[in-house]
Each structure stands twice: as C-alpha cells, then as structure tokens.
Design a protein around this motif. Structure first.
Motif, short mmCIF file in Angstrom:
data_model
loop_
_atom_site.label_atom_id
_atom_site.label_comp_id
_atom_site.label_asym_id
_atom_site.label_seq_id
_atom_site.Cartn_x
_atom_site.Cartn_y
_atom_site.Cartn_z
N SER A 82 10.95 -12.06 -5.02
CA SER A 82 12.30 -12.64 -5.04
C SER A 82 13.37 -11.69 -4.48
O SER A 82 14.36 -12.14 -3.92
CB SER A 82 12.67 -13.02 -6.48
N THR A 83 13.19 -10.39 -4.61
CA THR A 83 14.25 -9.46 -4.17
C THR A 83 14.65 -9.65 -2.71
O THR A 83 15.83 -9.65 -2.39
CB THR A 83 13.81 -8.00 -4.40
N ALA A 91 3.22 -4.96 -2.31
CA ALA A 91 2.47 -6.05 -1.66
C ALA A 91 1.61 -6.66 -2.76
O ALA A 91 2.12 -6.96 -3.84
CB ALA A 91 1.68 -5.53 -0.46
N LYS A 103 12.89 -1.68 -13.38
CA LYS A 103 12.04 -0.93 -12.44
C LYS A 103 12.43 0.57 -12.37
O LYS A 103 11.75 1.35 -11.69
CB LYS A 103 12.11 -1.54 -11.05
C1 6PG Z 1 4.55 -10.67 -4.10
C2 6PG Z 1 5.18 -9.45 -3.49
C3 6PG Z 1 5.25 -8.37 -4.53
C4 6PG Z 1 6.73 -8.18 -4.82
C5 6PG Z 1 6.92 -7.40 -6.09
C6 6PG Z 1 8.41 -7.34 -6.46
O1 6PG Z 1 3.84 -11.41 -3.39
O2 6PG Z 1 4.85 -10.92 -5.26
O3 6PG Z 1 4.62 -9.05 -2.34
O4 6PG Z 1 4.71 -7.12 -4.12
O5 6PG Z 1 7.33 -7.50 -3.72
O6 6PG Z 1 6.22 -8.07 -7.12
O7 6PG Z 1 8.81 -8.68 -6.66
P1 6PG Z 1 10.34 -9.02 -6.98
O8 6PG Z 1 11.10 -8.67 -5.74
O9 6PG Z 1 10.31 -10.50 -7.26
O10 6PG Z 1 10.73 -8.20 -8.17
#
Ligand code: 6PG
Length: 254
Positions: A49-50, A154, A207
């Motif tokens: 989502s970020t 990832a 985080k």
């Molecule tokens: C996925 C992403 C994963 C994500 C992190 C952070 O498919 O979920 O590739 O690595 O970047 O979980 O997720 P948020 O940005 O939602 O905190």
C-alpha cells in the motif's frame, strides 16, 4: 556497516505525501538521465500500500516531464491471483499509474502469477534476463522496495532458504498466513543487486524498530531473519522514510 557496501542513504520526510513528491522528483530526474544516455529507463515497482501515493503523484504531477514512452515497467513481486483481483500488485499499479500515463503496453512486464508460482517465476526469470540483455551494463535502472514490520521485502520473507535462489532472478515464494495470498512470485536478491539504484519506501511507526534493526544488521553481518538487511544495490540503497518510521527517533521502552 560493511566497508565494501556502497552504503545506505537515509532521507527522512515529514509524511507520506512529502515522501511521495520527493521520490517522484527523484524518479523524474533519473528517468530523464537514463533515457538520454541509454534510450530507456527500467523501473521495478513495489507492491503493498505504501507506494500508492507515489504512483498517484507520478501520474498527476509527472505525466509530461517523464518520457513515459521510454519507460519499462517491471514488478518486484506478485500474489498468485488474477490481474483484476483486489490483492493484485499489478492491479494497484494499473489503477494508480499505468492507465494514467503514456506507457507503451509492451513495455509493461506483468508477472503472470495466476498461472501458478513455479511456472510464473520461470517465465519472469526469462523476462528479466531479456530486459537485462538490452542494457549495455546488464543492469536495471531503479528498483523500488517496501518493507514489512517483520523485515520482509518484495516477497522475500524471514525464514526463506536464500541458497535456493542462487542463479535465479525470479522465484516462487510463500507468505506467512498473516499476509494476503500466501502463494507468490518474487524477484530475488540477485535481481535487486543488478539495479543501479535501490530505493526503499518505509512509513509508519510500526516499522521504526525493524528499520533500526535492519540498518544495524545491513552489511557483512546481515541477518537472514531480516531479509531487507540482505538487499544490495550497485550504488548503495536510498531509504525514504516518514517521520513516524525515522530510525533516529529512539523507541520508547514499553
Ligand atoms: C507485497 C509487497 C511487500 C510490501 C511490504 C510493505 O506484495 O506485499 O511487495 O513487500 O512492499 O509488505 O507493504 P506496505 O507498503 O503495505 O506496508
């Protein structure tokens, strides 16, 4: 910190929006420079989502200054669902960015994870090798990554047998049950290390402790229990964080 490691550069932004605008500017500069030098810019998109805010800012504010017809889109990972599924990383990127700028369809390399993680990983490994073969230095230009509070990036999760990834650029992955869609496809650490620039986007106070641990572990004593600490980029790693995730703010003892 490992002296051989080109280093970690921390950029603290007031909030998600400021982070998105700063990273969008950075991408615009890097893309224009790469296209002028090599005729294209490859960017590997992060899921989760970020990055949503960043992708929206790129579509809204940079539709004209980025040479979108020379941009090649790759994905850092995908859940094994169809491209229209609510948990699809491709769907998120398509809604926020890909359908809103002049990217050429054949330049968008979607991970066809709905075909199952083993087949899709093999296919994407070939896709990535073909993209690398078209670069004079055999490199990707920019890899965007997120980080979970457990230190994954990832779909490289704690507990992964990284030795099985040797020689591969894309592999099957399994997410813990706490995450949506356990079966996935992910790029490997080797693929990330073939990137000229690696930019992490990390926001939220949940985080901060993990980011502190990752930055402490990064380098020679990197910790497989914190996969983000294993990441390397050709020219180091840029960490874009908001104030809530700022690793320089001490964690209050509970
Ligand atoms: C996925 C992403 C994963 C994500 C992190 C952070 O498919 O979920 O590739 O690595 O970047 O979980 O997720 P948020 O940005 O939602 O905190």
């Amino acid at each position: 910190m490992n002296p051989r490691d080109p280093g970690h550069h921390l950029h603290v932004h007031r909030d998600q929006r400021e982070l998105a605008h700063a990273v969008a500017q950075r991408i615009s500069r890097a893309a224009s420079q790469a296209v002028a030098r090599r005729g294209r810019f490859t960017i590997t998109l992060a899921g989760g989502s970020t990055p949503r805010t960043l992708y929206s800012v790129l579509a809204q504010d940079h539709a004209r200054d980025i040479p979108w017809s020379s941009i090649v889109i790759l994905f850092g990972d995908e859940r094994c669902v169809g491209p229209d599924h609510e948990h699809s990383n491709f769907r998120m990127a398509a809604q926020t960015l890909l359908t809103r700028v002049g990217i050429l369809p054949h330049h968008v390399h979607r991970i066809r994870a709905e075909s199952g993680s083993a087949d899709a990983a093999r296919e994407y490994d070939h896709v990535l090798r073909n993209v690398l073969a078209a670069d004079p230095d055999g490199m990707f230009d920019l890899t965007l990554l997120g980080m979970g509070a457990d230190g994954h990036t990832a779909s490289l999760f704690p507990g992964r047998d990284f030795s099985a990834d040797a020689g591969r650029l894309a592999m099957p992955a399994t997410a813990p049950t706490a995450f949506p869609v356990p079966e996935r496809v992910t790029i490997t650490l080797e693929a990330i290390a073939r990137s000229r620039n690696v930019d992490f986007l990390v926001t939220g106070s949940d985080k901060r402790a993990t980011l502190q641990a990752v930055l402490r572990a990064a380098g020679s004593d990197a910790d497989p229990a914190l996969p983000a600490s294993l990441v390397r980029g050709r020219h180091g790693i840029d960490w874009h964080v908001d104030a809530a995730a700022n690793p320089h703010i001490p964690i209050p003892h509970s």
